[in-house]
Motif scaffolding. Structure first.
Motif, mmCIF file in Angstrom:
data_model
loop_
_atom_site.group_PDB
_atom_site.id
_atom_site.type_symbol
_atom_site.label_atom_id
_atom_site.label_comp_id
_atom_site.label_asym_id
_atom_site.label_seq_id
_atom_site.Cartn_x
_atom_site.Cartn_y
_atom_site.Cartn_z
ATOM 1 N N ARG A 20 39.967 -13.192 11.749
ATOM 2 C CA ARG A 20 39.196 -13.221 10.504
ATOM 3 C C ARG A 20 39.841 -12.328 9.464
ATOM 4 O O ARG A 20 40.249 -11.210 9.759
ATOM 5 C CB ARG A 20 37.766 -12.745 10.747
ATOM 6 C CG ARG A 20 36.912 -13.770 11.437
ATOM 7 C CD ARG A 20 35.481 -13.332 11.520
ATOM 8 N NE ARG A 20 34.881 -13.226 10.197
ATOM 9 C CZ ARG A 20 33.675 -12.718 9.981
ATOM 10 N NH1 ARG A 20 32.966 -12.259 10.979
ATOM 11 N NH2 ARG A 20 33.179 -12.653 8.775
ATOM 12 N N THR A 21 39.893 -12.813 8.232
ATOM 13 C CA THR A 21 40.411 -12.025 7.113
ATOM 14 C C THR A 21 39.377 -11.902 6.009
ATOM 15 O O THR A 21 39.582 -11.173 5.051
ATOM 16 C CB THR A 21 41.678 -12.684 6.533
ATOM 17 O OG1 THR A 21 41.350 -13.994 6.060
ATOM 18 C CG2 THR A 21 42.772 -12.773 7.584
ATOM 19 N N GLU A 22 38.263 -12.616 6.146
ATOM 20 C CA GLU A 22 37.227 -12.672 5.119
ATOM 21 C C GLU A 22 35.879 -12.325 5.762
ATOM 22 O O GLU A 22 35.558 -12.830 6.833
ATOM 23 C CB GLU A 22 37.198 -14.097 4.556
ATOM 24 C CG GLU A 22 36.129 -14.357 3.556
ATOM 25 C CD GLU A 22 36.137 -15.816 3.118
ATOM 26 O OE1 GLU A 22 37.034 -16.212 2.365
ATOM 27 O OE2 GLU A 22 35.239 -16.558 3.577
ATOM 28 N N LEU A 43 37.955 -5.299 13.094
ATOM 29 C CA LEU A 43 37.812 -4.208 12.138
ATOM 30 C C LEU A 43 37.826 -2.859 12.850
ATOM 31 O O LEU A 43 37.322 -2.739 13.966
ATOM 32 C CB LEU A 43 36.510 -4.343 11.340
ATOM 33 C CG LEU A 43 36.433 -5.525 10.375
ATOM 34 C CD1 LEU A 43 35.065 -5.583 9.710
ATOM 35 C CD2 LEU A 43 37.527 -5.458 9.333
ATOM 36 N N THR A 44 38.415 -1.863 12.196
ATOM 37 C CA THR A 44 38.426 -0.503 12.715
ATOM 38 C C THR A 44 38.099 0.452 11.577
ATOM 39 O O THR A 44 38.251 0.108 10.397
ATOM 40 C CB THR A 44 39.800 -0.123 13.313
ATOM 41 O OG1 THR A 44 40.801 -0.240 12.305
ATOM 42 C CG2 THR A 44 40.158 -0.996 14.502
ATOM 43 N N ALA A 45 37.662 1.649 11.924
ATOM 44 C CA ALA A 45 37.318 2.655 10.913
ATOM 45 C C ALA A 45 38.537 2.947 10.052
ATOM 46 O O ALA A 45 39.660 3.048 10.549
ATOM 47 C CB ALA A 45 36.817 3.925 11.585
ATOM 48 N N GLY A 46 38.309 3.053 8.752
ATOM 49 C CA GLY A 46 39.379 3.360 7.814
ATOM 50 C C GLY A 46 40.015 2.143 7.171
ATOM 51 O O GLY A 46 40.744 2.269 6.191
ATOM 52 N N MET A 47 39.758 0.948 7.716
ATOM 53 C CA MET A 47 40.320 -0.259 7.112
ATOM 54 C C MET A 47 39.769 -0.447 5.708
ATOM 55 O O MET A 47 38.627 -0.093 5.426
ATOM 56 C CB MET A 47 40.014 -1.502 7.942
ATOM 57 C CG MET A 47 40.877 -1.672 9.134
ATOM 58 S SD MET A 47 40.552 -3.279 9.913
ATOM 59 C CE MET A 47 42.074 -3.505 10.778
ATOM 60 N N LYS A 48 40.590 -1.033 4.845
ATOM 61 C CA LYS A 48 40.189 -1.280 3.462
ATOM 62 C C LYS A 48 40.067 -2.779 3.234
ATOM 63 O O LYS A 48 40.885 -3.556 3.723
ATOM 64 C CB LYS A 48 41.211 -0.687 2.499
ATOM 65 C CG LYS A 48 41.252 0.818 2.570
ATOM 66 C CD LYS A 48 42.266 1.382 1.614
ATOM 67 C CE LYS A 48 42.298 2.898 1.767
ATOM 68 N NZ LYS A 48 43.341 3.508 0.948
ATOM 69 N N LEU A 49 39.021 -3.137 2.489
ATOM 70 C CA LEU A 49 38.807 -4.521 2.111
ATOM 71 C C LEU A 49 38.590 -4.575 0.608
ATOM 72 O O LEU A 49 38.158 -3.591 0.005
ATOM 73 C CB LEU A 49 37.584 -5.110 2.820
ATOM 74 C CG LEU A 49 37.656 -5.155 4.338
ATOM 75 C CD1 LEU A 49 36.949 -3.963 4.935
ATOM 76 C CD2 LEU A 49 37.060 -6.434 4.862
ATOM 77 N N THR A 50 38.861 -5.724 0.015
ATOM 78 C CA THR A 50 38.672 -5.903 -1.415
ATOM 79 C C THR A 50 37.625 -6.972 -1.644
ATOM 80 O O THR A 50 37.722 -8.074 -1.100
ATOM 81 C CB THR A 50 39.993 -6.343 -2.077
ATOM 82 O OG1 THR A 50 40.986 -5.356 -1.805
ATOM 83 C CG2 THR A 50 39.838 -6.483 -3.573
ATOM 84 N N VAL A 51 36.621 -6.648 -2.458
ATOM 85 C CA VAL A 51 35.613 -7.621 -2.854
ATOM 86 C C VAL A 51 36.129 -8.273 -4.128
ATOM 87 O O VAL A 51 36.538 -7.588 -5.062
ATOM 88 C CB VAL A 51 34.244 -6.952 -3.118
ATOM 89 C CG1 VAL A 51 33.233 -7.973 -3.626
ATOM 90 C CG2 VAL A 51 33.742 -6.272 -1.861
ATOM 91 N N LYS A 52 36.130 -9.618 -4.151
ATOM 92 C CA LYS A 52 36.601 -10.352 -5.320
ATOM 93 C C LYS A 52 35.490 -11.242 -5.838
ATOM 94 O O LYS A 52 34.600 -11.650 -5.092
ATOM 95 C CB LYS A 52 37.817 -11.199 -4.966
ATOM 96 C CG LYS A 52 39.019 -10.365 -4.581
ATOM 97 C CD LYS A 52 40.223 -11.225 -4.338
ATOM 98 C CE LYS A 52 41.410 -10.364 -3.946
ATOM 99 N NZ LYS A 52 42.606 -11.164 -3.712
ATOM 100 N N LEU A 102 40.389 -8.474 3.805
ATOM 101 C CA LEU A 102 41.218 -7.387 4.317
ATOM 102 C C LEU A 102 42.365 -7.102 3.359
ATOM 103 O O LEU A 102 42.945 -8.028 2.792
ATOM 104 C CB LEU A 102 41.817 -7.755 5.672
ATOM 105 C CG LEU A 102 40.910 -7.618 6.885
ATOM 106 C CD1 LEU A 102 41.612 -8.160 8.118
ATOM 107 C CD2 LEU A 102 40.508 -6.184 7.104
ATOM 108 N N SER A 103 42.697 -5.826 3.190
ATOM 109 C CA SER A 103 43.860 -5.467 2.381
ATOM 110 C C SER A 103 45.102 -6.001 3.077
ATOM 111 O O SER A 103 45.122 -6.199 4.298
ATOM 112 C CB SER A 103 43.963 -3.950 2.220
ATOM 113 O OG SER A 103 44.299 -3.354 3.460
ATOM 114 N N SER A 104 46.162 -6.237 2.317
ATOM 115 C CA SER A 104 47.379 -6.802 2.913
ATOM 116 C C SER A 104 47.970 -5.864 3.967
ATOM 117 O O SER A 104 48.478 -6.314 4.991
ATOM 118 C CB SER A 104 48.408 -7.135 1.840
ATOM 119 O OG SER A 104 48.743 -5.983 1.098
ATOM 120 N N GLU A 105 47.866 -4.551 3.745
ATOM 121 C CA GLU A 105 48.396 -3.594 4.721
ATOM 122 C C GLU A 105 47.628 -3.668 6.040
ATOM 123 O O GLU A 105 48.224 -3.701 7.116
ATOM 124 C CB GLU A 105 48.332 -2.159 4.177
ATOM 125 C CG GLU A 105 49.199 -1.919 2.956
ATOM 126 C CD GLU A 105 48.534 -2.339 1.647
ATOM 127 O OE1 GLU A 105 47.297 -2.576 1.616
ATOM 128 O OE2 GLU A 105 49.247 -2.452 0.644
#
Length: 124
Positions: A20-22, A43-52, A102-105
């Protein structure tokens, strides 16, 4: 990047169809958003996601166009099927139903973990 060549999120998702990426925002409380995916989704703690923005804006304001980021979410708590995130740099209110990507990184890191998990060899 794979071999120095950048890989787009859709390409990574196609290469790893079960990943999953969304994630959908299920609930918002002040500066916290709750997502519909957790540890079982990678998902893990510290991961960054972008809301668009999910729909084209009626106005011509460049800040509300379809491809613009609405906010950044940082995972701070996890359950098996849900995650708690902090909302950072909101350009508008994050609301239930918004989609977080999910952020690309973090996506590349998840792909590498997924790939190494399936090719691990153990001593006999």
């Amino acid at each position: 990047m794979a071999g120095g060549i950048p890989i787009s999120a859709p390409a990574l998702a196609v290469a790893n169809p079960g990943m999953r990426t969304e994630f959908q925002v299920k609930y918002v409380d002040q500066d916290t958003a709750y997502l519909d995916g957790g540890r079982s989704s990678g998902l893990t703690a510290g991961m960054k996601l972008t809301v668009k923005n999910k729909e084209p804006a009626a106005s011509t304001d460049a800040n509300t166009s379809l491809d613009k980021s609405v906010a950044e979410l940082v995972v701070v708590g996890l359950a098996e099927t849900s995650a708690v995130t902090e909302i950072h740099s909101p350009k508008r209110d994050v609301v239930p139903g918004d989609l977080a990507y999910l952020s690309s990184e973090d996506l590349q890191m998840l792909v590498q973990q997924h790939a190494s998990g399936t090719t691990r060899k153990y001593p006999r």
